[in-house]
Design an enzyme around this catalytic site. Structure first.
Site, short mmCIF file in Angstrom:
data_model
loop_
_atom_site.label_atom_id
_atom_site.label_comp_id
_atom_site.label_asym_id
_atom_site.label_seq_id
_atom_site.Cartn_x
_atom_site.Cartn_y
_atom_site.Cartn_z
N LYS A 34 0.84 -1.17 -0.17
CA LYS A 34 0.04 -0.06 0.03
C LYS A 34 0.81 1.18 0.12
CE LYS A 34 -4.30 -1.70 1.80
NZ LYS A 34 -5.50 -1.52 2.74
N LYS A 82 -5.22 -12.53 -5.35
CA LYS A 82 -6.53 -12.61 -4.74
C LYS A 82 -7.65 -11.57 -5.30
CE LYS A 82 -6.15 -9.60 -1.06
NZ LYS A 82 -6.47 -9.05 0.25
N LYS A 97 -11.35 -5.93 -3.34
CA LYS A 97 -12.34 -4.91 -3.47
C LYS A 97 -11.92 -3.97 -4.17
CE LYS A 97 -13.74 -4.97 1.29
NZ LYS A 97 -13.07 -4.61 2.68
P1 TYM Z 1 -10.79 -6.81 4.88
O1 TYM Z 1 -11.84 -5.69 5.03
O2 TYM Z 1 -9.82 -6.75 3.52
O3 TYM Z 1 -11.51 -8.25 4.36
C1 TYM Z 1 -12.41 -8.90 5.27
C2 TYM Z 1 -12.17 -10.26 5.26
O4 TYM Z 1 -12.25 -10.85 4.00
C3 TYM Z 1 -11.20 -11.80 3.96
N1 TYM Z 1 -10.82 -11.64 2.20
C4 TYM Z 1 -10.83 -13.04 1.61
N2 TYM Z 1 -11.12 -14.08 1.83
C5 TYM Z 1 -10.89 -15.09 0.84
N3 TYM Z 1 -10.45 -14.62 -0.45
C6 TYM Z 1 -10.39 -13.20 -0.88
N4 TYM Z 1 -10.20 -12.81 -2.01
C7 TYM Z 1 -10.69 -12.25 0.32
N5 TYM Z 1 -10.50 -10.99 0.29
C8 TYM Z 1 -10.74 -10.62 1.72
C9 TYM Z 1 -10.44 -11.28 4.40
O5 TYM Z 1 -9.25 -12.21 4.87
C10 TYM Z 1 -10.92 -10.95 5.83
O6 TYM Z 1 -11.18 -12.03 6.62
N6 TYM Z 1 -7.56 -6.20 8.32
C11 TYM Z 1 -8.77 -6.75 8.00
C12 TYM Z 1 -9.95 -6.15 8.80
C13 TYM Z 1 -9.49 -6.39 10.34
C14 TYM Z 1 -9.66 -7.47 11.29
C15 TYM Z 1 -9.59 -7.02 12.61
C16 TYM Z 1 -9.94 -8.76 10.84
C17 TYM Z 1 -9.42 -5.16 11.32
N7 TYM Z 1 -9.33 -5.54 12.58
C18 TYM Z 1 -9.42 -7.87 13.60
C19 TYM Z 1 -9.88 -9.72 12.11
C20 TYM Z 1 -9.54 -9.23 13.41
C21 TYM Z 1 -8.96 -6.49 6.44
O7 TYM Z 1 -8.57 -5.61 6.12
O8 TYM Z 1 -10.02 -7.27 6.07
#
Ligand code: TYM
Length: 327
Positions: free
Chosen positions: A111, A193, A196
């Site tokens: 990023k 992957k 979004k």
């Molecule tokens: P975020 O918002 O990017 O994604 C949310 C969840 O979706 C999963 N994910 C995927 N799983 C499978 N294939 C994909 N292509 C894919 N893209 C996204 C992510 O692994 C995630 O579980 N940093 C985290 C948010 C966060 C968080 C936390 C998670 C903040 N605090 C505490 C767990 C515990 C994030 O950006 O997720």
């Protein structure tokens, strides 16, 4: 006792990857005694966000959490910025984090690329905030997709470091990823992957896409020229991604699907996968549309924040006592 926590950023319309890798499984985890599912809007602002859009995305994510089957009677749903202790504990976690370990995070490196002198400091300190999210609730289990591995590892390091310096307070949270679907791949480049923020609209299925778009995107999915339907991520990433999506939407194993599609062409697999995705998203979209403009949503989030605050403030007091921050 298991304490489950997970979060999703309200930074755009959620993808099929977010659903199959994480949110779909949240519903099972809400059966545990204590669980928290958070809308992590403070993580979202580590890159620029339009305020109105962020507000709308927050609401939209709350409606999606409910639409997939999270039940506020069983679990706590809340918005991160509404529980001030997240930012408070994040500061504490920053003071025990090392710049070197934060700079080594893959997500930071990706990023921060091409931003020159203007790398937001929040991108660097994203992991201590994430650690705070989990540790405030003394989380033991974190259902997430594969891409969060490094974040969970650094959380465990920080929890261990805190315990070592100030006394045993935090359990080390364990990552829980699904066997299939922990990494749903881009439909246009199956070595990356599904994300979004992909600029190529055809790469990503969004949870609120129309049936027509879902079919179109899956028909255009990249495969290979070998024309046999086999689950082999290494050599056939595109076909394996379709099989994983199909499997997660229908409950059939990838072995069963390999049997079913023996001798059939990719066209078949693509159309059937689209149908399976449409079927699984139809009731979610219907429920989402009912919920999105109701005031019920706000009440649920208000109550969720109040419940989360009770636990978070208790932990924060313990942290401050342990560190000598209280008289
Ligand atoms: P975020 O918002 O990017 O994604 C949310 C969840 O979706 C999963 N994910 C995927 N799983 C499978 N294939 C994909 N292509 C894919 N893209 C996204 C992510 O692994 C995630 O579980 N940093 C985290 C948010 C966060 C968080 C936390 C998670 C903040 N605090 C505490 C767990 C515990 C994030 O950006 O997720």
């Amino acid at each position: 006792m298991a304490v489950v926590f997970s979060g999703v950023q309200p930074s755009g319309t959620l993808t099929l990857g977010n659903y199959l890798g994480a949110i779909k499984h949240f519903v099972d985890y809400q059966e545990e005694e204590e669980s928290y599912f958070c809308i992590v809007n403070q993580h979202a602002i580590t890159v620029p966000q339009d305020p109105k859009q962020l507000r709308d995305n927050t609401r939209s994510l709350a409606a999606l959490y409910l639409a997939v089957g999270l039940d506020p009677k069983k679990t706590t749903l809340f918005v991160q910025s509404e529980v001030a202790e997240h930012a408070q504990l994040a500061w504490v976690m920053q003071t025990i984090s090392y710049v070197g370990e934060l700079e080594r995070m893959t997500q930071f490196k990706e990023k921060a690329q091409n931003r020159g002198e203007s790398i937001p400091a929040g991108l660097l300190t994203y992991p201590p905030l994430m650690a705070a999210d989990m540790l405030l609730y003394k989380t033991t289990d974190v259902p997430v997709g594969d891409d969060q591995k490094q974040h969970i590892e650094i959380t465990r390091d920080l929890a261990g470091r805190f315990n070592h310096r100030f006394g045993e307070l935090f359990p080390l949270p364990k990552m829980r990823t699904p066997k299939v679907g922990a990494r749903i791949m881009s439909l246009q480049d199956p070595t990356k992957k599904m994300s979004k923020s992909d600029a190529n609209q055809n790469a990503t299925i969004r949870l609120l896409d129309s049936e027509k778009d879902i079919l179109k995107k899956l028909k255009r999915a990249q495969t290979d020229s070998d024309n046999t339907i086999r689950f082999d991520k290494e050599n056939k990433p595109g076909v394996s991604n379709l099989l994983a999506i199909h499997s997660l939407c229908t409950g059939k194993t990838t072995e069963q699907l390999e049997q079913e599609y023996m001798g059939k062409g990719y066209g078949h697999l693509k159309v059937d996968t689209a149908e399976a995705v449409i079927e699984i998203l139809r009731p979610i979209q219907a429920r989402y549309n009912e919920l999105i403009s109701t005031s019920e949503l706000d009440l649920i989030l208000d109550e969720g924040a109040a419940k989360a605050r009770e636990v978070a403030s208790r932990t924060m007091k313990e942290v401050e006592h342990a560190m000598g921050l209280r008289r």
